[in-house]
Write a protein that holds these residues in place. Structure first.
Motif: not given
Ligand code: FES
Lengths: 91, 172
Positions: B126-149
């Motif tokens: 996520x370019x806005x606040x540098x949030x990263x998600x796991x592309x296999x599960x959608x889980x949050x890897x780092x950054x501010x997002x509170x929930x998986x995609x």
């Protein structure tokens, strides 16, 4: 006329102050916990976590009841007695 | 006698005979009552969330939706599409490896920016606040997002790619 309440107030003029401060602090504590609950519920439960929503709602509801209940113990406002000219000592 | 008193107390004071002690006391009472009111409002708000999730659950995607042909998206690429339901929701389709496909909602769970797949990092970014998600599960890897995609299930048929709502038993 002097009664128990009045002489108590005269003997401990800070008592209602302390009580009021205590009540306000308690209320602020309750409201902060409720904000925390609401924040968590919004993040978590707007999706599919119903159990979380219900738990936080019950907690929040109990805290609201507690804050209404604590309001009963607010000290009465100090009124200058009727018919008497207001005292000017502190002005 | 009267004149003496007027000399001592200015007019503005005798017009508003409010003792300072009394005035501050009352306003703190009101403050405490407002706090009680706020507390009740917060409880009602929390109840609103319960009602919302009990009686107005988010609509599930019904049926399978055609996205594109398999040959349109090479390995390591992503494909943007959207599905029109009660509202238009943008999704991304990611071709991770041969026969490894994932589909996620494109809205970041933090503040709804559009996420994208970075093949070089093998992460959804996520370019806005540098949030990263796991592309296999959608889980949050780092950054501010509170929930998986939120994820959709990808169905491959011959050369075509379809998506459908994910089975609920996979949600932890
Ligand atoms: S909107 Fe995606 S990290 Fe803030």
């Amino acid at each position: 006329m002097s009664d128990y309440r009045r002489s108590q107030n005269e003997a401990h003029p800070n008592k209602t102050n302390t009580l009021m401060t205590g009540i306000i602090l308690l209320l602020i504590l309750f409201v902060s916990i409720q904000i925390w609950f609401l924040f968590g519920a919004l993040n978590n439960a707007l999706r599919e976590n119903l159990a979380f929503a219900i738990t936080t709602f019950v907690g929040s509801f109990i805290l609201a009841l507690a804050s209404f209940w604590v309001l009963r113990y607010l000290p009465d406002p100090i009124r200058s007695e009727k018919g008497k000219a207001p005292e000017r000592k502190d002005l | 006698m009267k004149d003496e008193k007027y000399e001592k107390i200015p007019n503005w004071k005798s017009d508003f005979p409010i003792e300072r002690k009394e005035a501050t006391h009352v306003s703190r009472r009101e403050f405490a009552k407002y706090l009680g009111l706020l507390s009740g409002a917060l409880a009602i708000g929390n109840g609103g969330i319960v009602i919302k999730s009990l009686y107005f659950p988010a609509e599930e995607l019904k049926g399978e939706h055609y996205v594109c042909n398999q040959s349109d998206v090479p390995v390591g690429e992503m494909f943007q599409f959207s599905i029109e339901g009660s509202e238009i929701i943008p999704y991304i389709l990611i071709h991770l490896e041969e026969n490894e496909w994932r589909a996620y909602e494109q809205k970041c769970t933090h503040l709804a920016c559009a996420v994208r797949y970075r093949a070089d990092l093998d992460k959804i970014e996520c370019p806005c606040h540098k949030g990263y998600f796991n592309p296999r599960t959608g889980d949050v890897l780092q950054g501010p997002p509170p929930r998986p995609l939120p994820q959709l299930e990808v169905v491959l048929k011959e050369n075509q790619v379809f998506v459908k709502a994910k089975e609920p038993n996979k949600i932890v």
